[in-house]
Design a protein around this motif. Structure first.
Motif, PDB file in Angstrom:
ATOM      1  N   ALA A 232       0.861  -0.960   0.032  1.00  0.00           N
ATOM      2  CA  ALA A 232      -0.066   0.186   0.076  1.00  0.00           C
ATOM      3  C   ALA A 232       0.758   1.249   0.127  1.00  0.00           C
ATOM      4  O   ALA A 232       0.438   2.175  -0.448  1.00  0.00           O
ATOM      5  CB  ALA A 232      -0.901   0.097   1.146  1.00  0.00           C
ATOM      6  N   THR A 233       2.127   1.287   0.579  1.00  0.00           N
ATOM      7  CA  THR A 233       2.874   2.138   0.636  1.00  0.00           C
ATOM      8  C   THR A 233       4.172   2.276  -0.126  1.00  0.00           C
ATOM      9  O   THR A 233       5.030   2.661   0.151  1.00  0.00           O
ATOM     10  CB  THR A 233       3.292   2.614   2.169  1.00  0.00           C
ATOM     11  N   ALA A 234       4.091   1.259  -1.157  1.00  0.00           N
ATOM     12  CA  ALA A 234       5.388   0.763  -2.011  1.00  0.00           C
ATOM     13  C   ALA A 234       5.799   2.009  -2.783  1.00  0.00           C
ATOM     14  O   ALA A 234       5.330   2.303  -3.565  1.00  0.00           O
ATOM     15  CB  ALA A 234       5.123  -0.384  -2.852  1.00  0.00           C
ATOM     16  N   PRO A 235       7.168   2.477  -2.391  1.00  0.00           N
ATOM     17  CA  PRO A 235       7.853   3.660  -3.369  1.00  0.00           C
ATOM     18  C   PRO A 235       8.032   2.780  -4.654  1.00  0.00           C
ATOM     19  O   PRO A 235       8.502   1.597  -4.879  1.00  0.00           O
ATOM     20  CB  PRO A 235       8.999   3.671  -2.608  1.00  0.00           C
ATOM     21  N   ARG A 236       7.869   3.662  -5.509  1.00  0.00           N
ATOM     22  CA  ARG A 236       8.220   3.043  -6.895  1.00  0.00           C
ATOM     23  C   ARG A 236       9.885   3.391  -7.314  1.00  0.00           C
ATOM     24  O   ARG A 236      10.062   4.549  -7.761  1.00  0.00           O
ATOM     25  CB  ARG A 236       7.485   3.867  -7.853  1.00  0.00           C
ATOM     26  N   ILE A 237      10.236   2.251  -7.248  1.00  0.00           N
ATOM     27  CA  ILE A 237      12.052   2.340  -7.498  1.00  0.00           C
ATOM     28  C   ILE A 237      12.402   1.778  -8.909  1.00  0.00           C
ATOM     29  O   ILE A 237      12.187   0.547  -9.083  1.00  0.00           O
ATOM     30  CB  ILE A 237      12.792   1.801  -6.183  1.00  0.00           C
ATOM     31  N   GLY A 238      12.962   2.419  -9.587  1.00  0.00           N
ATOM     32  CA  GLY A 238      13.501   2.105 -10.851  1.00  0.00           C
ATOM     33  C   GLY A 238      14.956   1.362 -10.769  1.00  0.00           C
ATOM     34  O   GLY A 238      15.681   1.496  -9.657  1.00  0.00           O
ATOM     35  N   VAL A 239      14.912   0.501 -11.700  1.00  0.00           N
ATOM     36  CA  VAL A 239      16.122  -0.187 -11.695  1.00  0.00           C
ATOM     37  C   VAL A 239      16.631  -0.053 -13.179  1.00  0.00           C
ATOM     38  O   VAL A 239      16.118  -0.191 -14.118  1.00  0.00           O
ATOM     39  CB  VAL A 239      16.282  -1.600 -11.541  1.00  0.00           C
ATOM     40  N   LEU A 240      18.015   0.663 -13.477  1.00  0.00           N
ATOM     41  CA  LEU A 240      18.382   0.911 -14.796  1.00  0.00           C
ATOM     42  C   LEU A 240      18.752  -0.372 -15.560  1.00  0.00           C
ATOM     43  O   LEU A 240      19.745  -1.159 -15.023  1.00  0.00           O
ATOM     44  CB  LEU A 240      19.574   1.623 -14.488  1.00  0.00           C
ATOM     45  N   ALA A 241      18.013  -0.455 -16.375  1.00  0.00           N
ATOM     46  CA  ALA A 241      17.892  -2.078 -16.995  1.00  0.00           C
ATOM     47  C   ALA A 241      18.588  -1.732 -18.591  1.00  0.00           C
ATOM     48  O   ALA A 241      18.054  -2.341 -19.413  1.00  0.00           O
ATOM     49  CB  ALA A 241      16.439  -2.362 -17.342  1.00  0.00           C
ATOM     50  N   LEU A 242      19.639  -1.376 -18.588  1.00  0.00           N
ATOM     51  CA  LEU A 242      20.522  -1.101 -19.749  1.00  0.00           C
ATOM     52  C   LEU A 242      21.696  -2.247 -20.014  1.00  0.00           C
ATOM     53  O   LEU A 242      21.658  -2.760 -20.855  1.00  0.00           O
ATOM     54  CB  LEU A 242      21.181  -0.021 -20.142  1.00  0.00           C
ATOM     55  N   GLN A 243      22.072  -2.621 -18.643  1.00  0.00           N
ATOM     56  CA  GLN A 243      23.193  -3.613 -18.786  1.00  0.00           C
ATOM     57  C   GLN A 243      23.517  -4.213 -17.138  1.00  0.00           C
ATOM     58  O   GLN A 243      23.214  -3.320 -16.368  1.00  0.00           O
ATOM     59  CB  GLN A 243      24.300  -3.297 -19.382  1.00  0.00           C
ATOM     60  N   GLY A 244      23.875  -5.290 -16.912  1.00  0.00           N
ATOM     61  CA  GLY A 244      24.027  -5.531 -15.502  1.00  0.00           C
ATOM     62  C   GLY A 244      23.044  -6.561 -14.840  1.00  0.00           C
ATOM     63  O   GLY A 244      22.210  -7.104 -15.655  1.00  0.00           O
ATOM     64  N   ASP A 245      23.084  -6.784 -13.604  1.00  0.00           N
ATOM     65  CA  ASP A 245      22.363  -7.585 -12.796  1.00  0.00           C
ATOM     66  C   ASP A 245      21.230  -6.972 -12.367  1.00  0.00           C
ATOM     67  O   ASP A 245      20.833  -6.595 -11.063  1.00  0.00           O
ATOM     68  CB  ASP A 245      23.291  -8.176 -11.737  1.00  0.00           C
ATOM     69  N   VAL A 246      20.326  -6.714 -13.345  1.00  0.00           N
ATOM     70  CA  VAL A 246      19.048  -6.154 -12.971  1.00  0.00           C
ATOM     71  C   VAL A 246      18.109  -7.000 -12.291  1.00  0.00           C
ATOM     72  O   VAL A 246      17.206  -6.525 -11.115  1.00  0.00           O
ATOM     73  CB  VAL A 246      18.252  -5.559 -14.203  1.00  0.00           C
ATOM     74  N   ARG A 247      17.806  -8.374 -12.607  1.00  0.00           N
ATOM     75  CA  ARG A 247      16.977  -9.226 -11.812  1.00  0.00           C
ATOM     76  C   ARG A 247      17.053  -9.183 -10.344  1.00  0.00           C
ATOM     77  O   ARG A 247      16.158  -9.383  -9.774  1.00  0.00           O
ATOM     78  CB  ARG A 247      17.114 -10.430 -12.694  1.00  0.00           C
ATOM     79  N   GLU A 248      18.311  -9.405 -10.067  1.00  0.00           N
ATOM     80  CA  GLU A 248      18.517  -9.431  -8.489  1.00  0.00           C
ATOM     81  C   GLU A 248      18.252  -8.364  -7.695  1.00  0.00           C
ATOM     82  O   GLU A 248      17.868  -8.470  -6.777  1.00  0.00           O
ATOM     83  CB  GLU A 248      20.145  -9.720  -8.564  1.00  0.00           C
ATOM     84  N   HIS A 249      18.152  -6.871  -8.338  1.00  0.00           N
ATOM     85  CA  HIS A 249      17.904  -6.044  -7.734  1.00  0.00           C
ATOM     86  C   HIS A 249      16.314  -5.987  -7.793  1.00  0.00           C
ATOM     87  O   HIS A 249      15.748  -5.502  -6.606  1.00  0.00           O
ATOM     88  CB  HIS A 249      18.476  -4.680  -8.339  1.00  0.00           C
ATOM     89  N   PHE A 250      15.680  -6.257  -8.744  1.00  0.00           N
ATOM     90  CA  PHE A 250      14.200  -6.418  -8.714  1.00  0.00           C
ATOM     91  C   PHE A 250      13.741  -7.535  -7.625  1.00  0.00           C
ATOM     92  O   PHE A 250      12.834  -6.798  -6.744  1.00  0.00           O
ATOM     93  CB  PHE A 250      13.872  -7.001 -10.103  1.00  0.00           C
ATOM     94  N   ALA A 251      14.349  -8.482  -7.460  1.00  0.00           N
ATOM     95  CA  ALA A 251      13.822  -9.385  -6.248  1.00  0.00           C
ATOM     96  C   ALA A 251      14.307  -8.874  -5.135  1.00  0.00           C
ATOM     97  O   ALA A 251      13.275  -9.085  -4.351  1.00  0.00           O
ATOM     98  CB  ALA A 251      14.580 -10.622  -6.569  1.00  0.00           C
ATOM     99  N   ALA A 252      15.222  -8.165  -4.820  1.00  0.00           N
ATOM    100  CA  ALA A 252      15.631  -7.609  -3.428  1.00  0.00           C
ATOM    101  C   ALA A 252      14.535  -6.493  -3.097  1.00  0.00           C
ATOM    102  O   ALA A 252      14.086  -6.373  -2.052  1.00  0.00           O
ATOM    103  CB  ALA A 252      16.810  -7.127  -3.221  1.00  0.00           C
ATOM    104  N   LEU A 253      14.215  -5.695  -4.045  1.00  0.00           N
ATOM    105  CA  LEU A 253      13.330  -4.372  -3.898  1.00  0.00           C
ATOM    106  C   LEU A 253      12.034  -4.926  -3.694  1.00  0.00           C
ATOM    107  O   LEU A 253      11.281  -4.342  -2.798  1.00  0.00           O
ATOM    108  CB  LEU A 253      13.408  -3.543  -5.209  1.00  0.00           C
ATOM    109  N   GLU A 254      11.542  -5.876  -4.482  1.00  0.00           N
ATOM    110  CA  GLU A 254      10.183  -6.409  -4.156  1.00  0.00           C
ATOM    111  C   GLU A 254       9.952  -7.034  -2.657  1.00  0.00           C
ATOM    112  O   GLU A 254       8.980  -6.522  -2.205  1.00  0.00           O
ATOM    113  CB  GLU A 254       9.862  -7.376  -5.054  1.00  0.00           C
ATOM    114  N   HIS A 255      11.109  -7.798  -2.326  1.00  0.00           N
ATOM    115  CA  HIS A 255      11.036  -8.325  -0.904  1.00  0.00           C
ATOM    116  C   HIS A 255      11.039  -7.452   0.114  1.00  0.00           C
ATOM    117  O   HIS A 255      10.484  -7.557   1.291  1.00  0.00           O
ATOM    118  CB  HIS A 255      11.930  -9.482  -0.890  1.00  0.00           C
ATOM    119  N   CYS A 256      11.507  -6.220  -0.211  1.00  0.00           N
ATOM    120  CA  CYS A 256      11.499  -4.881   0.955  1.00  0.00           C
ATOM    121  C   CYS A 256      10.431  -4.093   0.908  1.00  0.00           C
ATOM    122  O   CYS A 256      10.405  -3.095   1.398  1.00  0.00           O
ATOM    123  CB  CYS A 256      12.870  -4.252   0.499  1.00  0.00           C
ATOM    124  N   GLY A 257       9.340  -4.626   0.029  1.00  0.00           N
ATOM    125  CA  GLY A 257       8.094  -3.897  -0.195  1.00  0.00           C
ATOM    126  C   GLY A 257       8.304  -2.520  -0.964  1.00  0.00           C
ATOM    127  O   GLY A 257       7.066  -1.867  -0.977  1.00  0.00           O
TER     128      GLY A 257
END
Length: 214
Positions: free
Chosen positions: A16-41
């Motif tokens: 309900a209060t989830a901040p919308r956080i971008g992950v620069l998705a041009l190159q690199g380990d994007v998926r891992e940051h996605f998973a961590a951010l989702e689990h942090c709300g």
């Protein structure tokens, strides 16, 4: 070896209060940051275009190849808009290559490489050596109760930090003892290691809290 994941489900009501956080998705380990951010709300969003950058509250710059990412920022016409958002106070977190990109000065890089000046620090690229010199160690990290397991892969370090920069972690021992590997200036956070690959969510939790506070 990298620790097994300790990721847990986000707290009830976090969405309900989830901040919308971008992950620069041009190159690199994007998926891992996605998973961590989702689990942090947080609500992670891939950022490749200006409209996506404009839609987020904050941005993560992942590990990868810093010179390639800087070139792609120019190709996708994101370099100057990203600099402008950082100057305007947008929170950001960079790991490894992201730390290099957030620096105000970069050593041992290509003359045409770009950086974002998000933190007043001088970073040395590939400071610990080549891929074969990658290693892990436990670090005391300001604000965390227990040491964090840090994974260094062709990692940078900060050789200079400005007066407004808070050093959060340094290498504890060995030939690189005292080298700065995590720093914060205002709402911008950088680590030379990869907290996204260990399953320890505390650095991402810190960043999500920074975004909420901002």
């Amino acid at each position: 070896m990298v620790q097994e994941s300790v990721i847990t489900a986000p707290a009830p009501g976090a969405a309900a209060t989830a901040p919308r956080i971008g992950v620069l998705a041009l190159q690199g380990d994007v998926r891992e940051h996605f998973a961590a951010l989702e689990h942090c709300g947080a609500e992670p969003v891939g950022v490749r275009r200006l409209a996506e950058l404009e839609s987020v509250d904050a941005l993560v710059l992942p590990g990868g190849e810093s010179t390639a990412i800087s070139k792609l920022l120019e190709v996708f016409e994101l370099l100057e808009p990203l600099r402008a958002r950082l100057r305007a106070g947008m929170p950001a977190f960079g790991s490894c290559a992201g730390m290099i990109l957030l620096a105000s000065e970069v050593l041992d890089t290509r003359p045409d490489a770009q950086h974002l000046s998000g933190i007043d620090m001088t970073v040395r690229r590939n400071a610990f050596g080549r891929q074969v010199d990658s290693f892990e160690t436990d670090l005391d990290f300001t604000g965390l109760d227990d040491p964090i397991r840090a994974v260094f892969i062709r990692a940078p370090w900060a050789e200079r930090t400005g007066p407004g920069v808070e050093v959060l972690a340094t290498v504890p021992s060995g030939p690189f003892a005292g080298r700065v590997v995590a720093a914060r200036q205002g709402a911008v956070l950088a680590t030379s290691f990869h907290p996204e690959v260990t399953g320890d969510l505390r650095v991402h939790e810190l960043f999500v809290d920074m975004v909420r506070a901002a």
